[in-house]
Enzyme design. Sequence first.
Site, PDB file in Angstrom:
ATOM      1  N   LYS A  73       0.804  -1.225   0.000  1.00  0.00           N
ATOM      2  CA  LYS A  73       0.000   0.000   0.000  1.00  0.00           C
ATOM      3  C   LYS A  73       0.838   1.276   0.000  1.00  0.00           C
ATOM      4  O   LYS A  73       0.451   2.273  -0.611  1.00  0.00           O
ATOM      5  CB  LYS A  73      -0.961   0.007   1.191  1.00  0.00           C
ATOM      6  CG  LYS A  73      -2.143  -0.947   1.058  1.00  0.00           C
ATOM      7  CD  LYS A  73      -3.117  -0.739   2.190  1.00  0.00           C
ATOM      8  CE  LYS A  73      -4.395  -1.516   1.965  1.00  0.00           C
ATOM      9  NZ  LYS A  73      -5.418  -1.234   3.006  1.00  0.00           N
ATOM     10  N   ALA A 139      -6.202   1.488   8.512  1.00  0.00           N
ATOM     11  CA  ALA A 139      -7.628   1.820   8.453  1.00  0.00           C
ATOM     12  C   ALA A 139      -7.921   3.094   9.231  1.00  0.00           C
ATOM     13  O   ALA A 139      -8.638   3.977   8.748  1.00  0.00           O
ATOM     14  CB  ALA A 139      -8.462   0.666   8.998  1.00  0.00           C
TER      15      ALA A 139
END
Length: 294
Positions: A73, A139
């Site tokens: 990511k 998150a």
Amino acid sequence: MTERLSGHTLLVSLIATPIRHSLSPKMHNEAYAKLGLDYAYLAFEVGQEELADAVQGIRALGIRGSNVSMPNKQAIIPYLDELSPAAELVGAVNTVVNKDGKGHLVGHVTDGTGAVRALAEEGVDVKDQIITLTGAGGAGTAIAIQLALDGAKEIRIFNRQDDFYANAEKTVEKINTRTDSSATLTDLADQAAFKQSIAESSIYIDATSAGMKPQEDVSLIDDPAMIRPDLVVFDVVYSPLETKLLKFAKENGAKKALNGIGMMLYQGAEAFKLHTGEDMPVEYIRDTFFSDAK
């Protein structure tokens, strides 16, 4: 699905490792079939050693786009041509779009938009609200940034003094200097401050792994006085469907107690829209794969 495929089929990939367990290929391919779209979605085991070649493959083969998961990511960012405002602030990407199929790769992050949309679908507006958020991992960071971009008044982040605390400090600085929202960071060990923040917030979001295996018996809130009839409790965990926190919130009269199924679905739906230009049939996908989640 095979009768849908043609010489014009557009490919969307998922690059991560390990990744064969992911439900994303089933969800996206089912949505393509439902809408009659000439797309296919495939997962590829790609780690950081293969990442540069994989990104070049997206360009060279005209792959329409890709979803990205761990450990790629952050590592994928140097190989991209452009970042969305949210991805740039978060410092991570989970969706890549090959703009017009011509090799210009744009990185997006849809975790935060998925969370905010999940709240909106339940009638919860984050604009001008004071929100307490626990967790400063991937998150939590994406959610905090999106809350700020969508106009939350204050985002009060609580995290333990762990490896993510320094990242949370950077997130707070970005929110305070580059958005109209206000953010603070407090050590979760300061339980008096945590309780006071919850008392002043309309929404509490738990973006930690508390409640997820093997921490099913863990909840960051265990005082009934912290749960009010006007408090929305949102836990990003979706397995189990009802964490200890959510069960406690329901038993003590929270306005809403929401699990992470909506966030997971809507972050996928945002990626689906970016890749195809079409709206994912979310309720159909929910009924097909998560009928027990309602």
